[in-house]
Write a protein that holds these residues in place. Structure first.
Motif, mmCIF file in Angstrom:
data_model
loop_
_atom_site.group_PDB
_atom_site.id
_atom_site.type_symbol
_atom_site.label_atom_id
_atom_site.label_comp_id
_atom_site.label_asym_id
_atom_site.label_seq_id
_atom_site.Cartn_x
_atom_site.Cartn_y
_atom_site.Cartn_z
ATOM 1 N N LYS A 468 0.840 -1.196 0.000
ATOM 2 C CA LYS A 468 0.000 0.000 0.000
ATOM 3 C C LYS A 468 0.876 1.248 0.000
ATOM 4 C CE LYS A 468 -3.898 -2.164 2.366
ATOM 5 N NZ LYS A 468 -4.791 -2.131 3.556
ATOM 6 N N LYS A 469 0.600 2.139 -0.934
ATOM 7 C CA LYS A 469 1.466 3.297 -1.108
ATOM 8 C C LYS A 469 1.533 4.219 0.103
ATOM 9 C CE LYS A 469 1.659 3.542 -6.116
ATOM 10 N NZ LYS A 469 1.441 4.377 -7.317
ATOM 11 N N PRO A 470 0.390 4.522 0.783
ATOM 12 C CA PRO A 470 0.501 5.434 1.933
ATOM 13 C C PRO A 470 1.441 4.915 3.021
ATOM 14 C CG PRO A 470 -1.773 5.254 1.238
ATOM 15 C CD PRO A 470 -1.020 4.218 0.460
ATOM 16 N N TYR A 514 2.556 8.779 -0.274
ATOM 17 C CA TYR A 514 1.595 9.066 0.791
ATOM 18 C C TYR A 514 0.412 9.877 0.278
ATOM 19 C CZ TYR A 514 -0.258 10.108 5.396
ATOM 20 O OH TYR A 514 -1.078 10.173 6.488
ATOM 21 N N THR A 515 0.670 10.804 -0.600
ATOM 22 C CA THR A 515 -0.415 11.695 -1.051
ATOM 23 C C THR A 515 -1.314 11.055 -2.099
ATOM 24 O OG1 THR A 515 1.170 12.692 -2.614
ATOM 25 C CG2 THR A 515 0.830 13.809 -0.482
ATOM 26 N N GLU A 516 -1.069 9.784 -2.411
ATOM 27 C CA GLU A 516 -2.029 9.066 -3.260
ATOM 28 C C GLU A 516 -3.415 9.084 -2.609
ATOM 29 O OE1 GLU A 516 -1.976 7.202 -6.236
ATOM 30 O OE2 GLU A 516 -0.133 8.328 -6.634
ATOM 31 N N THR A 517 -3.453 8.965 -1.289
ATOM 32 C CA THR A 517 -4.724 9.011 -0.558
ATOM 33 C C THR A 517 -5.399 10.362 -0.716
ATOM 34 O OG1 THR A 517 -3.874 7.456 1.067
ATOM 35 C CG2 THR A 517 -5.785 8.741 1.707
ATOM 36 N N CYS A 518 -4.611 11.420 -0.694
ATOM 37 C CA CYS A 518 -5.181 12.760 -0.865
ATOM 38 C C CYS A 518 -5.863 12.888 -2.223
ATOM 39 C CB CYS A 518 -4.086 13.818 -0.727
ATOM 40 S SG CYS A 518 -3.350 13.879 0.916
ATOM 41 N N MET A 586 -9.101 8.914 6.046
ATOM 42 C CA MET A 586 -7.720 9.372 5.851
ATOM 43 C C MET A 586 -7.148 9.943 7.148
ATOM 44 S SD MET A 586 -6.286 12.342 3.296
ATOM 45 C CE MET A 586 -6.922 13.611 4.390
ATOM 46 N N HIS A 590 -4.103 8.451 9.145
ATOM 47 C CA HIS A 590 -2.944 9.326 9.384
ATOM 48 C C HIS A 590 -2.530 9.292 10.854
ATOM 49 C CE1 HIS A 590 -0.294 12.820 8.794
ATOM 50 N NE2 HIS A 590 -0.770 13.272 9.957
ATOM 51 N N TYR A 593 -0.776 5.918 11.876
ATOM 52 C CA TYR A 593 0.577 5.610 11.390
ATOM 53 C C TYR A 593 1.618 6.025 12.436
ATOM 54 C CZ TYR A 593 -1.356 4.855 6.714
ATOM 55 O OH TYR A 593 -2.064 4.392 5.651
ATOM 56 N N PHE A 603 3.703 15.529 6.230
ATOM 57 C CA PHE A 603 2.552 14.962 5.539
ATOM 58 C C PHE A 603 1.267 15.732 5.850
ATOM 59 C CE2 PHE A 603 4.439 10.442 5.019
ATOM 60 C CZ PHE A 603 5.134 10.875 3.902
#
Length: 648
Positions: A468-470, A514-518, A586, A590, A593, A603
């Protein structure tokens, strides 16, 4: 008239004949005289020949008699000289049997010299009658020489302590003891005489009887003084915690080398005061050899320990390289000797120190690749701090590491074969330990190579295990932050701060993950609704403000909503609801983590910069969709700003 003339001519002729007769008479007498002279010369020549025939043999015999007389006189003189040693043998024997202590060293040496001279003269005469005397005198000389060697041995042993405590001299900064000046004189005289006799046979300087005695006694003294320090050097290598990184100065090798230098320098002074200049080097080398062999054995044992604990104790190898190299350089400067011997002893550790650089890089990759799991909350793994701790510790050994890296060449650590090869016994000079620009640059390059290898391995492992990217972004950002913090708060800062671009690249990569979620959250804030221009409540421009205008244009949400169809309004409600759900998720993730403080702030700021402007625009346009009931519009602008503040 005619008669007169005739008479005149007759008278002249008579006169001429008379003169001729006189001349003839004289000529006849001259001839007779010549004959007499010739006869006399003939008789004289005959007489001289007879004299030569008689005098010649007499002259030869006379010369022979003269030579014979001279020879007889020389033989008588030689016999007289030969009789003198025989006559004085008892006197010399009395001196020899008294020994050098009782007879007095100068008198004793003079007696042996007189005996040697007498022996030489007698042997040169080759008279059979003197052979027995020669044999007796030779026995006396041998006895005298043996007693001289024994006296040398006794005096040296008396002056040499059984053992000393090197720490006493090191801690009090006192010079190590040397023999006393009065003993130098006696030992030097005895050695000079014995070595002089031995040198006539063509033997090596360190093989003379007195040199052998000196080497035996003093080498034992040196070895016994150093043995405990050698043992301490190996025992202090064994740590209570095997995984602890070696710290500078915690091994006994430094004290060992310090004691060796002090003892060897003092020993060299002794040798220079006793032996001749051409003997200094060979005798000094031979005297120190047993101690050097013990040093070599100690270093081999330490090297085995280092190779077994390479990741934690490679620093001991660097320390040994510096200490023994400095010892070698100091001894060469002060004595001119032992460089090659010390180089041979140090060689195994130097090879290990060189190979460690590539092995540490490979170990970093290997340890990351061996990780079976990674923290699902993105927390950093210990290998990051451990790798940076290792680089920080290397700064403490920058001098030897710099010399090793210079010998490898920039980037030479990338090849394990190059790290192991090309090592000679020679020890670098002091110039090799100049940690100038070149050494620092090469070390900095090694550090960045290590960091890059670490980050690449972590990235590959995160892709495989986290996926998972984030969380991958959190994991990489945490690692980058720890690395950067370790650099900025240590001696690595002046070396690596100009090279932090390598970290910036990884930070951007972590942020993009991380900003893929954004992006997933903000997609709900993009509307594709087209309202009529009249619905904007005031002519041209409609109800949609230009991008980026923000507060430059007042947006009337109610007016915009009037221009929407029921389907569009339901779509807006759905977008608010979807945003609320994804945004809350999100925020929750956040907060869940495990982030370094700097990462959380970074972030949070990135999230706020990406989402808040979009949400504020969307809110401005459509917040009246639920008439302020909060059923769909959960956050107003101040509320969502407050949420972002909780993320820092």
């Amino acid at each position: 008239m005619a008669v007169g003339v005739t008479n005149g001519r007759h008278a002249a002729d008579e006169e001429a004949r008379a003169e001729v007769d006189v001349l003839n008479s004289r000529l006849e007498k001259t001839t007779q005289l010549t004959k007499k002279i010739q006869a006399c010369l003939g008789r004289l020549d005959a007489t001289g020949k007879s004299v030569r025939d008689v005098a010649g043999p007499l002259n030869g015999e006379t010369k022979k008699l003269q030579v014979l007389g001279n020879n007889i006189e020389a033989v008588l003189a030689a016999i007289e000289r030969l009789r003198q040693p025989a006559d004085s043998k008892n006197d010399e024997e009395q001196i020899i049997r008294m020994g050098p202590d009782k007879a007095g060293l100068p008198n004793y040496l003079a007696s042996i010299k007189r005996l040697n001279k007498a022996i030489g003269e007698m042997m040169a005469s080759n008279l059979r009658s003197t052979q027995q005397t020669v044999a007796e005198l030779q026995r006396l000389v041998k006895l005298g020489t043996t007693q001289l060697e024994n006296s040398f041995d006794k005096l040296l042993r008396t002056e040499t302590p059984r053992a000393i405590e090197p720490l006493h001299f090191i801690t009090k900064n006192k010079p190590f003891p040397v023999l006393s000046q009065d003993k130098f004189a006696r030992l030097g005289l005895m050695n000079s005489f014995v070595a002089g006799l031995y040198r006539q046979t063509g033997g090596a300087p360190q093989e003379s009887p007195t040199a052998k005695i000196y080497i035996e006694i003093r080498s034992q003294y040196l070895s016994s003084a150093l043995v405990n320090l050698a043992t301490a050097s190996t025992s202090t290598a064994k740590k209570k915690n095997a995984d602890a990184i070696y710290r500078p100065g915690t091994n006994g090798i430094g004290t060992y080398a310090q004691a060796m230098e002090g003892l060897f320098v003092a020993e060299h002074e002794n040798i220079c005061n006793i032996f001749t200049r051409e003997d200094w080097g060979p005798v000094f080398e031979a005297t120190c050899q047993p101690s050097l062999l013990e040093l070599g054995r100690t270093l081999r044992e330490l090297n085995s320990h280092i190779k077994t604990h390479m990741t934690t104790d490679c620093f001991l190898a660097y320390e040994i390289v510096e200490i023994i190299s400095e010892l070698s350089n100091n001894l060469e400067r002060r004595t001119g000797e032992l460089k090659s011997s010390l180089g041979a002893s140090l060689k195994p550790v130097r090879e290990t120190a060189k190979s460690s650089l590539s092995e540490l890089l490979e170990d970093t990759k290997r340890r990351v690749n061996s990780l079976q799991t990674l923290p699902t909350d993105g927390a950093p793994v210990p290998i990051v701090s451990e790798t940076m701790q290792r680089l920080q510790t290397m700064v403490d050994f920058l001098r030897p590491i710099s010399s090793i890296m210079i010998s490898l060449g920039d980037g030479g650590w990338k090849s394990a074969a190059a790290s192991r090869g090309g090592v000679s016994d020679a020890i670098p000079s002091l110039a090799s330990f100049d940690i100038g620009a070149d050494g620092k640059e090469i070390f900095a390059h090694y550090c960045t190579d290590t960091i890059e290898a670490l980050m690449m391995s972590l990235d590959a492992r995160a892709r495989l295990l986290l996926q998972k990217k984030p969380v991958m972004g959190v994991f990489l950002a945490n690692s980058v932050t720890i690395i950067e913090r370790r650099i900025q708060t240590s001696e690595l800062a002046p070396l690596l701060e100009p090279r932090l671009g390598v970290l910036e690249t990884w930070r951007k990569k972590a942020t993009s993950f991380y900003t893929e979620t954004c992006k997933d959250v903000s997609v709900h804030l993009f509307d594709v609704i087209h309202t009529s221009r009249a619905a904007g409540g005031g002519g041209s421009g409609g109800g949609r403000p230009a991008s980026g205008q923000g507060g430059a244009m007042v947006v009337d949400s109610a007016s915009i909503l009037k221009g929407l169809s029921s389907k569009d309004k339901e779509n807006i409600k759905g977008k608010f609801a979807a945003f609320n759900a994804s945004f809350d998720d999100m925020v929750l993730r956040h907060k869940s983590y495990n982030m370094e403080r700097e990462v959380r702030q970074m972030f949070a700021k990135d999230m706020q910069n990406m989402i808040e402007p979009l949400y504020n625009r969307f809110w401005d346009r459509y917040h009246e969709v639920d008439k302020g009931k909060g059923k769909y519009v959960k956050y107003d602008k101040s509320a969502i700003a407050a949420v972002f503040l909780t993320l820092y």
